[in-house]
Design a protein around this motif. Sequence first.
Motif, mmCIF file in Angstrom:
data_model
loop_
_atom_site.group_PDB
_atom_site.id
_atom_site.type_symbol
_atom_site.label_atom_id
_atom_site.label_comp_id
_atom_site.label_asym_id
_atom_site.label_seq_id
_atom_site.Cartn_x
_atom_site.Cartn_y
_atom_site.Cartn_z
ATOM 1 N N THR A 243 -0.597 3.281 -5.981
ATOM 2 C CA THR A 243 -1.922 3.878 -6.044
ATOM 3 C C THR A 243 -2.922 2.779 -6.343
ATOM 4 O OG1 THR A 243 -1.095 6.000 -6.854
ATOM 5 C CG2 THR A 243 -3.406 5.499 -7.298
ATOM 6 N N PRO B 16 -8.207 -0.871 1.434
ATOM 7 C CA PRO B 16 -7.260 -0.667 2.539
ATOM 8 C C PRO B 16 -7.462 -1.651 3.691
ATOM 9 C CG PRO B 16 -8.065 1.438 1.755
ATOM 10 C CD PRO B 16 -8.901 0.391 1.085
ATOM 11 N N MET C 3 0.817 -1.221 0.000
ATOM 12 C CA MET C 3 0.000 0.000 0.000
ATOM 13 C C MET C 3 0.843 1.259 0.000
ATOM 14 S SD MET C 3 -3.445 -0.082 2.333
ATOM 15 C CE MET C 3 -2.782 -0.874 3.779
ATOM 16 N N GLU D 66 -5.086 11.491 -0.755
ATOM 17 C CA GLU D 66 -4.724 11.572 -2.167
ATOM 18 C C GLU D 66 -5.924 11.285 -3.069
ATOM 19 O OE1 GLU D 66 -1.681 8.698 -2.520
ATOM 20 O OE2 GLU D 66 -0.190 9.843 -1.388
ATOM 21 N N THR D 67 -6.765 10.354 -2.649
ATOM 22 C CA THR D 67 -7.899 9.952 -3.471
ATOM 23 C C THR D 67 -9.036 10.965 -3.430
ATOM 24 O OG1 THR D 67 -7.381 7.625 -3.032
ATOM 25 C CG2 THR D 67 -9.557 8.103 -3.919
ATOM 26 N N LYS E 181 -3.566 7.423 1.545
ATOM 27 C CA LYS E 181 -4.393 6.943 0.451
ATOM 28 C C LYS E 181 -5.704 7.713 0.389
ATOM 29 C CE LYS E 181 -1.909 3.743 -1.410
ATOM 30 N NZ LYS E 181 -0.718 4.545 -1.207
#
Length: 327
Positions: free
Chosen positions: A151, A185, A147, A254-255, A251
């Motif tokens: 991405t 995740p 992870m 960023e997403t 994560k």
Amino acid sequence: MNSHVLISVVVPIYNVEEYLPGCIDSILSQTYSYLEVILVDDGSPDSCGKICDEYALKDARIKVLHKENGGLSDARNAGLEIANGEYVWFVDSDDSVSTTALKDIVSTVSEQDLIVFDADFIYNTHNRRTIYKGIEEGKNYSGFDFMSKVTFYGAWNILYKRSFLNKFNFRFYKGLLHEDMEFLPRVFAYAEKVAYKPVIGLNYIAERPGSIMQSISLKRLSAAIEILNSHIKFVKENHYSDDQIKVIMNKRWETFLPFFVKAQILSKDDRKAYYRLLRVNRESLLYCFNHTDKSAKKIQAAFLKLSPVGFFKFRYLGYKILKKIKL
């Protein structure tokens, strides 16, 4: 190559009669034949159910499950419940798979919890392949390590060991947009062995008319906040280290940052509802941001804490300026 690993291909189906035959044909034409294909008709109002039954009469490897509409997550979960394969692959019904996909990917199988492979994103004007920089073929990674380097794209470019999913009762969150973002995740956090195979396994239709991925909406933003809260609860309940929490929160930031920034294009009423959503979830946004690797974190965090609405309005202004410069 391990040629006797049964693969369950789960295909959730709803209102895609135009694309469904191509999807099923691509799966059945695999050069690797030791598979079962589970077609989950999620109460589709068009002819999808009939198409599924017709294919089942032609190929004994196909199972058809007709159910009331419950959404993508519910359909995937239903397919997983009746799967028999050692590994499971979730394929969306408007996509197609490469002819040698499973033959190439199964050659990697060696008791991994997850095997990640590439996909080809198909747009109206061009294609784009997924890229996993810094990941070595043939090496087993822990889920957190994997992870931290990549991405995520979706749940569909991964083979999942079925016993691993069942051991920890991993299922998709029913009724939620962007269910993959919530699911992945959690799954990777528990995975002990993750491998990567640099072959294109799936052709992903990125710009299908009516796709839920094509627009910013209040529902989509609400889902992003719900996923964020779900992951904050998840990391706290599992007592992960700061470094591990940072992997997951990076994560999320960023997403979802592009969603929150571009939300300024919503209608006036939806923007007001969105602003209320930001204010109510101020602490969750701060928790996420404070567990990222962003520079000038203290100044930005202070701004976010003072005014989450102002924070994302400012980011949108910067986005527009950069867009003009590029033009």
